[in-house]
Design an enzyme around this catalytic site. Structure first.
Site, short mmCIF file in Angstrom:
data_model
loop_
_atom_site.label_atom_id
_atom_site.label_comp_id
_atom_site.label_asym_id
_atom_site.label_seq_id
_atom_site.Cartn_x
_atom_site.Cartn_y
_atom_site.Cartn_z
N ASN A 1 68.60 40.25 -59.20
CA ASN A 1 69.37 39.76 -60.36
C ASN A 1 69.72 40.91 -61.50
OD1 ASN A 1 69.10 37.06 -59.59
ND2 ASN A 1 67.04 36.91 -60.48
N CYS A 2 70.87 40.50 -61.98
CA CYS A 2 71.35 41.35 -62.88
C CYS A 2 70.51 41.82 -63.93
CB CYS A 2 72.62 40.72 -63.71
SG CYS A 2 73.59 41.59 -64.89
N PRO A 3 70.39 43.18 -64.19
CA PRO A 3 71.24 44.21 -63.91
C PRO A 3 70.90 45.00 -62.74
CG PRO A 3 69.54 44.95 -65.53
CD PRO A 3 69.39 43.51 -65.33
#
Length: 83
Positions: free
Chosen positions: A19-21
């Site tokens: 998941n981000c980042p």
């Protein structure tokens, strides 16, 4: 789109499940390791990459050659800028 898929790539980044980042951070490292003009295929499952990866390419002057979505998997082909 199939011509892009059939084009040989110089590297592949599998960011599936991240998941981000993390996908963009990993992309930044992988793109540095490519030769100028090299083609990188990115595989991701985080929907935020639809926004983040195109912006990454614009900001750092790399070319987003193609992008595709297949059943929740996002595919990107990115050509590293010529130095």
């Amino acid at each position: 789109m199939s011509q892009i898929i059939d084009t040989p790539v110089d590297g592949t980044l599998d960011a599936t499940g991240l998941n981000c980042p993390e996908p963009v951070m990993m992309l930044h490292q992988h793109i540095r390791d490519l030769p100028p003009g090299g083609l990188l295929k990115v595989i991701a499952t985080d929907p935020s990459t639809r926004r983040d990866i195109p912006k990454f390419c614009v900001f750092l002057d790399h070319e987003l050659v193609a992008q595709q979505e297949e059943a929740g998997t996002y595919l990107y082909w990115i050509r590293k800028k010529l130095d």
